[in-house]
Design a protein around this motif. Structure first.
Motif, mmCIF file in Angstrom:
data_model
loop_
_atom_site.group_PDB
_atom_site.id
_atom_site.type_symbol
_atom_site.label_atom_id
_atom_site.label_comp_id
_atom_site.label_asym_id
_atom_site.label_seq_id
_atom_site.Cartn_x
_atom_site.Cartn_y
_atom_site.Cartn_z
ATOM 1 N N LEU A 189 -40.540 25.705 -57.989
ATOM 2 C CA LEU A 189 -41.496 24.674 -57.429
ATOM 3 C C LEU A 189 -42.343 25.295 -55.736
ATOM 4 C CD1 LEU A 189 -38.720 22.394 -57.529
ATOM 5 C CD2 LEU A 189 -40.689 22.257 -58.681
ATOM 6 N N SER A 190 -43.432 24.500 -55.534
ATOM 7 C CA SER A 190 -44.516 24.592 -54.113
ATOM 8 C C SER A 190 -43.305 23.985 -53.393
ATOM 9 C CB SER A 190 -45.399 23.635 -54.255
ATOM 10 O OG SER A 190 -46.383 23.837 -55.493
ATOM 11 N N ASN A 191 -43.130 24.841 -52.401
ATOM 12 C CA ASN A 191 -42.359 24.352 -50.666
ATOM 13 C C ASN A 191 -41.201 24.256 -51.369
ATOM 14 O OD1 ASN A 191 -45.023 23.393 -49.468
ATOM 15 N ND2 ASN A 191 -44.505 21.767 -50.587
ATOM 16 N N LYS A 216 -40.681 12.467 -61.145
ATOM 17 C CA LYS A 216 -39.703 12.506 -60.292
ATOM 18 C C LYS A 216 -40.145 13.633 -59.640
ATOM 19 C CE LYS A 216 -35.072 12.020 -57.926
ATOM 20 N NZ LYS A 216 -34.190 11.056 -57.964
ATOM 21 N N ALA A 217 -40.003 15.271 -60.173
ATOM 22 C CA ALA A 217 -40.599 16.300 -59.500
ATOM 23 C C ALA A 217 -42.141 15.981 -58.834
ATOM 24 C CB ALA A 217 -40.312 17.605 -60.372
ATOM 25 N N ILE A 218 -42.523 15.506 -59.532
ATOM 26 C CA ILE A 218 -44.150 15.379 -58.389
ATOM 27 C C ILE A 218 -43.839 14.430 -57.049
ATOM 28 C CG2 ILE A 218 -46.916 14.591 -59.401
ATOM 29 C CD1 ILE A 218 -46.288 15.892 -62.168
ATOM 30 N N LYS A 241 -42.826 16.678 -54.215
ATOM 31 C CA LYS A 241 -43.581 17.913 -54.861
ATOM 32 C C LYS A 241 -43.380 18.949 -52.579
ATOM 33 C CE LYS A 241 -47.909 17.492 -54.596
ATOM 34 N NZ LYS A 241 -49.369 17.211 -55.450
ATOM 35 N N ASP A 242 -43.537 17.823 -52.146
ATOM 36 C CA ASP A 242 -43.975 18.326 -51.155
ATOM 37 C C ASP A 242 -42.287 18.595 -50.047
ATOM 38 O OD1 ASP A 242 -46.469 17.720 -51.071
ATOM 39 O OD2 ASP A 242 -46.916 15.618 -50.224
ATOM 40 N N ASN A 243 -41.136 17.858 -50.451
ATOM 41 C CA ASN A 243 -39.742 18.207 -49.768
ATOM 42 C C ASN A 243 -39.476 18.671 -51.306
ATOM 43 O OD1 ASN A 243 -37.992 18.875 -48.629
ATOM 44 N ND2 ASN A 243 -37.465 16.482 -48.251
ATOM 45 N N GLY A 288 -31.671 24.518 -49.415
ATOM 46 C CA GLY A 288 -32.172 25.642 -47.966
ATOM 47 C C GLY A 288 -30.910 26.456 -47.731
ATOM 48 N N ASP A 289 -30.107 26.174 -48.520
ATOM 49 C CA ASP A 289 -28.796 27.711 -48.087
ATOM 50 C C ASP A 289 -29.638 28.866 -48.919
ATOM 51 O OD1 ASP A 289 -26.943 29.798 -48.316
ATOM 52 O OD2 ASP A 289 -25.799 28.327 -48.498
#
Length: 345
Positions: free
Chosen positions: A266-268, A63-65, A68-70, A18-19
């Protein structure tokens, strides 16, 4: 692709993706890069690199799947051609055409219409053998898939779980490419009857069970055959002290399956600009030429130089098994399900 050392560069750390000044890479455990190369990227781009390693490639992709939303980071590295369709079908990545993509060799490019992934490296999944074991036992090492089911190689091979491990899945796909839809299950029945051992992932197989690796020797591994990579023998030379004149391990050239690894935004992702800059970096000449002796894989960029130790001790397979991504996508999950029932139960 090949687990060697802990990740170089900034690993862990307090800053998350987030940085806006931090770009977070999510990878399998085999990520590695020279500190100087990462430092040069950080200086040139203004972004700090944070690395999160997340197990074997299969586990990391799954795990990435699920997240994926966060997502845990901005860029994911380590999805290969065996798992690519799963990642794309689940919307893991957003489109981005990395600068320098035009220099990637055409045979390694994928998803050209949407550019959701960027090819980063290639290598061959192959059976490796412990030269000393076979010399001591006056036994010729196996050369092919057919050899592995012969009585003289009973209880000698360790491989990885095809449902969780990238090399394990690659080895399964190699047998499917070799023996076809109708023949691969019969082959695995013979392999099981011949005492193949299955463990969770590459680290355990290569560094604990395999008698030919430095780690396996320390762990008193007793399997002189392991599913690893054509580029694994240089690892045993480069990290040895003193360095031997020849690699202590060899490759059964008739057991290889060609693998290509990709990275994607990555999405998002919270830091998309940082992620894009990092993808540009992964296909840059500097990173591509740094990569072989860190991750023991081959570059995909045209003209990227490969170090002499790599050429001498870990040449690419001459005629590896291959499979079209569409066929992998259509059959992979069913093949893994059948393999699990056949081999693990």
């Amino acid at each position: 692709m090949v687990g060697t050392l802990a990740a170089c560069g900034s690993s862990g750390g307090d800053q998350g993706s987030g940085d806006s000044k931090t770009v977070t890479l999510v990878s399998h455990d085999s990520w590695a890069a020279s500190k100087g190369v990462i430092a040069a990227f950080e200086k040139q781009s203004g972004y700090k690199v944070n690395v999160l390693e997340d197990g074997d490639a299969g586990q990391a992709v799954n795990k990435a799947i699920l997240t994926k939303d966060n997502p845990q980071g901005d860029v994911f590295f380590g999805v290969d051609n065996t798992l690519l369709s799963r990642a794309l079908d689940n919307g893991l990545f957003q489109p981005y055409e990395a600068k320098g993509s035009d220099r990637i060799k055409p045979e390694y490019r994928a998803d050209q219409g949407k550019h959701r992934v960027t090819p980063v490296d290639t290598g061959d999944i192959c059976v490796n053998y412990d030269k000393k074991y076979f010399a001591d036992h006056k036994l010729a090492p196996p050369k092919s898939f057919d050899d592995l089911v012969k009585p003289q190689y009973k209880n000698l091979l360790v491989t990885e779980n095809a449902s969780a491990s990238s090399p394990g899945l690659g080895f399964l796909l190699g047998t499917a490419a070799k023996y076809g839809d109708e023949g691969w299950e019969g082959y695995w029945k013979k392999l099981k009857a011949n005492g193949v051992k299955v463990v969770d992932g590459w680290e355990q197989a290569y560094n604990e069970e395999f008698s030919g690796s430095a780690g396996g020797k320390k762990a008193k591994g007793d399997r002189p055959l392991v599913v690893s990579y054509a580029s694994s023998p240089p690892v045993e030379v480069v990290y040895a002290d003193p360095k031997p004149s020849a690699a202590p391990t060899g490759v059964a050239q008739g057991t290889c399956f060609r693998q290509v690894e990709y990275a994607g935004l990555l999405s998002n992702a919270k830091n998309t600009e940082g992620g894009k800059a990092f993808l540009d970096f992964l296909v840059s000449e500097r990173f591509q030429e740094d990569m072989p002796l860190n991750m023991f894989v081959y570059p995909v960029r045209e003209g990227a130089q490969v170090p002499p130790e790599f050429v001498k001790f870990g040449p690419q397979a001459g005629d590896p098994e291959t499979m079209a991504p569409a066929k992998i996508a259509d059959h992979r999950d069913q093949w893994v399900k059948s393999w699990t029932s056949l081999v693990l139960k």
